[in-house]
Design an enzyme around this catalytic site. Structure first.
Site, PDB file in Angstrom:
ATOM      1  N   GLN A 242     -28.658  34.655  50.523  1.00 33.73           N
ATOM      2  CA  GLN A 242     -27.306  35.155  50.738  1.00 33.73           C
ATOM      3  C   GLN A 242     -26.514  35.279  49.436  1.00 33.73           C
ATOM      4  O   GLN A 242     -25.498  35.975  49.400  1.00 33.73           O
ATOM      5  CB  GLN A 242     -26.552  34.250  51.711  1.00 33.73           C
ATOM      6  CG  GLN A 242     -27.121  34.314  53.119  1.00 33.73           C
ATOM      7  CD  GLN A 242     -26.325  33.460  54.062  1.00 33.73           C
ATOM      8  OE1 GLN A 242     -26.548  32.259  54.152  1.00 33.73           O
ATOM      9  NE2 GLN A 242     -25.385  34.081  54.752  1.00 33.73           N
TER      10      GLN A 242
ATOM     11  N   CYS B 217     -22.245  34.957  60.686  1.00 32.62           N
ATOM     12  CA  CYS B 217     -23.068  34.898  59.480  1.00 32.62           C
ATOM     13  C   CYS B 217     -22.234  35.398  58.311  1.00 32.62           C
ATOM     14  O   CYS B 217     -21.576  36.434  58.414  1.00 32.62           O
ATOM     15  CB  CYS B 217     -24.311  35.776  59.662  1.00 32.62           C
ATOM     16  SG  CYS B 217     -25.389  35.802  58.221  1.00 32.62           S
ATOM     17  N   LEU B 218     -22.279  34.672  57.216  1.00 37.98           N
ATOM     18  CA  LEU B 218     -21.521  35.072  56.034  1.00 37.98           C
ATOM     19  C   LEU B 218     -22.012  36.393  55.450  1.00 37.98           C
ATOM     20  O   LEU B 218     -21.297  37.030  54.684  1.00 37.98           O
ATOM     21  CB  LEU B 218     -21.566  33.968  54.977  1.00 37.98           C
ATOM     22  CG  LEU B 218     -20.923  32.637  55.396  1.00 37.98           C
ATOM     23  CD1 LEU B 218     -21.119  31.589  54.309  1.00 37.98           C
ATOM     24  CD2 LEU B 218     -19.465  32.808  55.745  1.00 37.98           C
TER      25      LEU B 218
ATOM     26  N   GLU C  89     -30.102  29.136  59.173  1.00 32.76           N
ATOM     27  CA  GLU C  89     -30.387  29.144  57.734  1.00 32.76           C
ATOM     28  C   GLU C  89     -31.875  29.302  57.449  1.00 32.76           C
ATOM     29  O   GLU C  89     -32.269  30.006  56.513  1.00 32.76           O
ATOM     30  CB  GLU C  89     -29.829  27.884  57.061  1.00 32.76           C
ATOM     31  CG  GLU C  89     -28.321  27.722  57.193  1.00 32.76           C
ATOM     32  CD  GLU C  89     -27.517  28.949  56.801  1.00 32.76           C
ATOM     33  OE1 GLU C  89     -27.906  29.675  55.869  1.00 32.76           O
ATOM     34  OE2 GLU C  89     -26.473  29.185  57.438  1.00 32.76           O
TER      35      GLU C  89
ATOM     36  N   HIS D  43     -32.916  32.851  57.481  1.00 29.52           N
ATOM     37  CA  HIS D  43     -32.598  33.587  56.247  1.00 29.52           C
ATOM     38  C   HIS D  43     -33.756  33.532  55.252  1.00 29.52           C
ATOM     39  O   HIS D  43     -33.998  34.494  54.526  1.00 29.52           O
ATOM     40  CB  HIS D  43     -31.345  33.018  55.579  1.00 29.52           C
ATOM     41  CG  HIS D  43     -30.070  33.572  56.113  1.00 29.52           C
ATOM     42  ND1 HIS D  43     -29.738  34.906  56.043  1.00 29.52           N
ATOM     43  CD2 HIS D  43     -29.025  32.966  56.725  1.00 29.52           C
ATOM     44  CE1 HIS D  43     -28.561  35.102  56.585  1.00 29.52           C
ATOM     45  NE2 HIS D  43     -28.097  33.935  57.009  1.00 29.52           N
TER      46      HIS D  43
END
Length: 187
Positions: free
Chosen positions: A51, A98-99, A141, A144
């Site tokens: 990210q 989600c960022l 996470e 990701h």
């Protein structure tokens, strides 16, 4: 500690499997500190290295449950086992965000329990059993690190909603980031 820009969906590093962490030391410790600073500024409860544009099998998490118990940690080269997924449809209590898809939230069923085996920033191995939202955070996470965004796991209704958000915001292309503390994309 430095707050780093967060990649938005469409950035290639978000959509591929990350590489193992091989070096533990001061450089990794500094990166972890920056990741915590970035996560807190966003604000978020987890942040994976992809990210912030790094293809490393590394994430940080920080969650305080309803009883005030805080769980904060670093997961390098994690392995994750989960309980079977619940049967049924997700509801409002299953919404997550989600960022890397900032400001959007969609309902997604996740396993209720998870077992994380990982290394901390010093390379020490540890194990964490989690349930509820902490288990959800770990699954999110961990995904990701395998090039999976939560949007990739949504049902047809959620998929349509996230596709509209991506189109509306002109996301889904390489090179887009946002800066926590400066850009108000999570509001």
């Amino acid at each position: 500690m430095t707050v780093l820009p967060i990649c938005i969906t469409g950035e290639p590093v978000l959509h591929r499997v990350a590489d193992p962490v091989r070096a533990f030391g001061d450089e990794l410790a500094a990166l972890v500190a920056d990741m915590f600073a970035t996560m807190e500024a966003a604000p978020g409860v987890g942040l994976a290295a992809p990210q912030i544009g790094l293809a490393k099998r590394l994430f940080v998490y920080d969650w305080t449950d309803a009883d005030g118990v805080r769980t904060r940690g670093v997961a390098a080269n994690p392995e994750l086992w989960i309980s079977p997924l619940p049967v049924g449809l997700p509801d409002e209590d299953d919404e997550e965000g989600c960022l890397s898809i900032p400001g959007e939230r969609f309902a997604l069923l996740r396993a209720e329990r998870a077992l994380l085996r990982a290394q901390d920033e010093r390379g020490e191995h540890y194990e964490l059993e989690a349930s509820g939202w902490l288990a959800r955070i770990l699954q999110h996470e961990f995904d990701h690190l395998n090039g999976i965004l939560y949007a990739d796991r949504l049902d047809a209704f959620g998929t349509k909603g996230v596709q509209k958000a991506i189109k509306r915001n002109k996301w889904g292309v390489e090179g887009l980031t946002w800066m926590p503390g400066e850009d108000d994309l999570e509001g």
